[in-house]
Design a protein around this motif. Structure first.
Motif, PDB file in Angstrom:
ATOM      1  N   THR A  19      21.107  34.064  31.080  1.00  0.00           N
ATOM      2  CA  THR A  19      21.543  34.643  32.350  1.00  0.00           C
ATOM      3  C   THR A  19      22.693  35.623  32.109  1.00  0.00           C
ATOM      4  N   ALA A  20      22.651  36.764  32.774  1.00  0.00           N
ATOM      5  CA  ALA A  20      23.738  37.734  32.661  1.00  0.00           C
ATOM      6  C   ALA A  20      25.018  37.143  33.249  1.00  0.00           C
ATOM      7  N   HIS A  21      26.123  37.228  32.498  1.00  0.00           N
ATOM      8  CA  HIS A  21      27.380  36.660  32.982  1.00  0.00           C
ATOM      9  C   HIS A  21      28.554  37.346  32.297  1.00  0.00           C
ATOM     10  N   VAL A  22      29.725  37.166  32.879  1.00  0.00           N
ATOM     11  CA  VAL A  22      30.962  37.723  32.345  1.00  0.00           C
ATOM     12  C   VAL A  22      31.967  36.590  32.179  1.00  0.00           C
ATOM     13  N   LEU A  23      32.588  36.526  31.011  1.00  0.00           N
ATOM     14  CA  LEU A  23      33.686  35.589  30.764  1.00  0.00           C
ATOM     15  C   LEU A  23      34.995  36.348  30.956  1.00  0.00           C
ATOM     16  N   ALA A  24      35.782  35.945  31.967  1.00  0.00           N
ATOM     17  CA  ALA A  24      37.072  36.579  32.266  1.00  0.00           C
ATOM     18  C   ALA A  24      38.189  35.677  31.747  1.00  0.00           C
ATOM     19  N   THR A  25      39.071  36.251  30.934  1.00  0.00           N
ATOM     20  CA  THR A  25      40.134  35.484  30.279  1.00  0.00           C
ATOM     21  C   THR A  25      41.484  36.150  30.500  1.00  0.00           C
ATOM     22  N   VAL A  26      42.493  35.350  30.883  1.00  0.00           N
ATOM     23  CA  VAL A  26      43.855  35.868  30.992  1.00  0.00           C
ATOM     24  C   VAL A  26      44.402  36.008  29.571  1.00  0.00           C
ATOM     25  N   ARG A  35      48.033  31.273  36.868  1.00  0.00           N
ATOM     26  CA  ARG A  35      47.424  30.526  35.769  1.00  0.00           C
ATOM     27  C   ARG A  35      48.081  30.917  34.458  1.00  0.00           C
ATOM     28  N   ALA A  36      47.986  30.028  33.487  1.00  0.00           N
ATOM     29  CA  ALA A  36      48.627  30.246  32.200  1.00  0.00           C
ATOM     30  C   ALA A  36      47.770  31.140  31.310  1.00  0.00           C
ATOM     31  N   GLY A  56      43.960  37.283  45.970  1.00  0.00           N
ATOM     32  CA  GLY A  56      43.517  38.639  45.713  1.00  0.00           C
ATOM     33  C   GLY A  56      43.190  38.902  44.257  1.00  0.00           C
ATOM     34  N   LEU A  57      43.913  38.232  43.351  1.00  0.00           N
ATOM     35  CA  LEU A  57      43.637  38.401  41.930  1.00  0.00           C
ATOM     36  C   LEU A  57      42.214  37.980  41.601  1.00  0.00           C
ATOM     37  N   GLU A  58      41.853  36.773  41.992  1.00  0.00           N
ATOM     38  CA  GLU A  58      40.525  36.274  41.655  1.00  0.00           C
ATOM     39  C   GLU A  58      39.437  37.071  42.372  1.00  0.00           C
ATOM     40  N   HIS A  59      39.714  37.488  43.594  1.00  0.00           N
ATOM     41  CA  HIS A  59      38.745  38.304  44.330  1.00  0.00           C
ATOM     42  C   HIS A  59      38.439  39.578  43.553  1.00  0.00           C
ATOM     43  N   ASP A  60      39.474  40.229  43.023  1.00  0.00           N
ATOM     44  CA  ASP A  60      39.261  41.472  42.277  1.00  0.00           C
ATOM     45  C   ASP A  60      38.603  41.208  40.936  1.00  0.00           C
ATOM     46  N   VAL A  61      38.960  40.102  40.289  1.00  0.00           N
ATOM     47  CA  VAL A  61      38.327  39.757  39.013  1.00  0.00           C
ATOM     48  C   VAL A  61      36.828  39.570  39.203  1.00  0.00           C
ATOM     49  N   LYS A 128      49.984  44.582  46.712  1.00  0.00           N
ATOM     50  CA  LYS A 128      48.661  45.212  46.678  1.00  0.00           C
ATOM     51  C   LYS A 128      47.538  44.190  46.597  1.00  0.00           C
ATOM     52  N   LEU A 129      47.783  43.077  45.939  1.00  0.00           N
ATOM     53  CA  LEU A 129      46.789  42.014  45.820  1.00  0.00           C
ATOM     54  C   LEU A 129      47.112  40.832  46.733  1.00  0.00           C
ATOM     55  N   ALA A 130      48.108  41.026  47.622  1.00  0.00           N
ATOM     56  CA  ALA A 130      48.545  39.955  48.519  1.00  0.00           C
ATOM     57  C   ALA A 130      48.976  38.721  47.726  1.00  0.00           C
ATOM     58  N   GLN A 131      49.589  38.946  46.574  1.00  0.00           N
ATOM     59  CA  GLN A 131      50.097  37.865  45.733  1.00  0.00           C
ATOM     60  C   GLN A 131      51.626  37.914  45.756  1.00  0.00           C
ATOM     61  N   CYS A 132      52.253  36.751  45.838  1.00  0.00           N
ATOM     62  CA  CYS A 132      53.708  36.694  45.919  1.00  0.00           C
ATOM     63  C   CYS A 132      54.343  36.202  44.619  1.00  0.00           C
ATOM     64  N   CYS A 133      53.539  36.115  43.528  1.00  0.00           N
ATOM     65  CA  CYS A 133      54.075  35.584  42.274  1.00  0.00           C
ATOM     66  C   CYS A 133      55.152  36.491  41.698  1.00  0.00           C
TER      67      CYS A 133
END
Length: 366
Positions: A19-26, A35-36, A56-61, A128-133
């Motif tokens: 199956t076509a997929h993408v692995l996203a890693t910080v 996340r760490a 917003g981060l995960e939404h964009d990822v 911009k990503l509605a993140q307050c971190c």
């Protein structure tokens, strides 16, 4: 089968299934982040496994991963603020020192860097990503089992085509191989008398892949997964869905090398008609729309590679017949006849090497 929850379960399942997929890693964290370092998630066209913190981060990822799966990268999806540009000024100075000093915009697109099948994207975790971190992260996207952009439709299963398949078997491409003669594929049949009943995969380019339960022993071909054999009495039917199903960014190759000169001509005609209609053009000089399109700056029509195996005499005869039937000269001249680079040699493998070399030349020059 249930949808995996953890990224490692999803990665194992999707790679096993193809199956076509993408692995996203910080891969980088600066300051506070949800996340760490080395946090991961897996994204497919329909599902997600695990999380990079939500919001917003995960939404964009997820959006970026699916753009990668579709072969499109929109660098305006995520944007860096002026403050974030100043934070990363030292990193960007090597390549963009002058640009950063002169750019006062608040909506500069964030950088998306392509390295083969690996992409990285930097995310400032602010308004911009509605993140307050308040920090920032860099995410690496690794693509797996994505349909390659080089798609090849081959008509004819003779000696040259068979030799060509041994080359294409080692290249990153998707091949649909069509012939009306079942006996031409017999050499690839596996002896499956001892195999359990399985599902038969029948491929219809206009309807996609269907799976049907098998009541008798299915025919299994000893071919790589990216080479699909089709037996059809009317090969012309494959052309229109093949051309219409791909985006302009894809590279499409149609190779005509059947045993019948009349069928070759009909396949070439059908390919010209379908490609011209996909471009919104007429193929005939009898239609004033083509002249208008060419006069309006569309003299370079975006056509797929359409090649036909032929001698110089056959090529001239085909082109002359097309012009007599009213096809525009500029469209006819985009046909590749004879097919292949002039490297010499008439053996099937020599001709196959010349065809593969020409395909790769076109592919890498785009």
């Amino acid at each position: 089968m249930p949808i995996p929850v953890r990224w490692y379960d999803g990665l194992a399942q999707y790679q096993q299934q193809g199956t076509a997929h993408v692995l996203a890693t910080v891969v980088a964290v600066n300051g506070s982040a949800p996340r760490a370092l080395q946090a991961k998630m897996v994204v497919t066209h329909d599902n997600c496994c695990d999380t990079l913190g939500g919001g917003g981060l995960e939404h964009d990822v997820v959006a970026t991963a699916r753009q990668l799966l579709n072969g499109e990268i929109d660098t305006t999806v995520a944007k860096a603020s002026k403050r974030d540009k100043s934070v990363n000024k030292n990193t960007d100075n090597d390549n963009n020192n002058n640009n950063n000093n002169n750019n006062d915009s608040d909506s500069t697109p964030s950088k998306v860097v392509r390295r083969d099948t690996v992409y990285t994207k930097h995310y400032p975790l602010g308004a911009k990503l509605a993140q307050c971190c308040g920090g920032s992260v860099t995410v690496m996207f690794e693509c797996f089992n994505v349909t390659p952009p080089m798609s090849i439709l081959v008509f004819g299963a003779g000696h040259v085509a068979a030799a060509l398949m041994t080359i294409l078997a080692e290249l990153p491409c998707q091949v649909d191989w069509v012939d009306s003669r079942p006996e031409m594929f017999e050499r690839y049949l596996l002896n499956n008398s001892n195999l359990p009943n399985k599902s038969i995969q029948t491929e219809d380019l206009s309807q996609g892949l269907e799976t049907q339960p098998s009541l008798t022993q299915p025919k299994l071909y000893n071919l790589p997964a990216h080479i699909r054999a089709h037996i059809d009495d009317d090969p012309v039917d494959f052309i229109r869905p093949f051309i219409e199903s791909f985006k302009q960014s894809d590279q499409r190759f149609i190779l005509v090398m059947t045993h019948d000169h009349s069928l070759d001509f009909e396949l070439v005609r059908a390919a010209l008609d379908a490609a011209s209609e996909a471009n919104g053009l007429a193929t005939s000089l009898d239609n004033d729309d083509l002249d208008n399109d060419l006069d309006n700056g569309r003299s370079k029509v975006s056509m797929p590679y359409i090649g036909c195996i032929a001698s110089a005499t056959k090529a001239e005869r085909f082109k002359s017949r097309l012009l007599q039937r009213g096809y525009d000269k500029q469209i006819v001249e985009q046909l590749t006849m004879p097919i292949g680079l002039p490297i010499g040699g008439k053996e099937p493998m020599a001709v196959a090497v010349s065809i593969a070399a020409q395909i790769l030349q076109h592919y890498h020059q785009k």
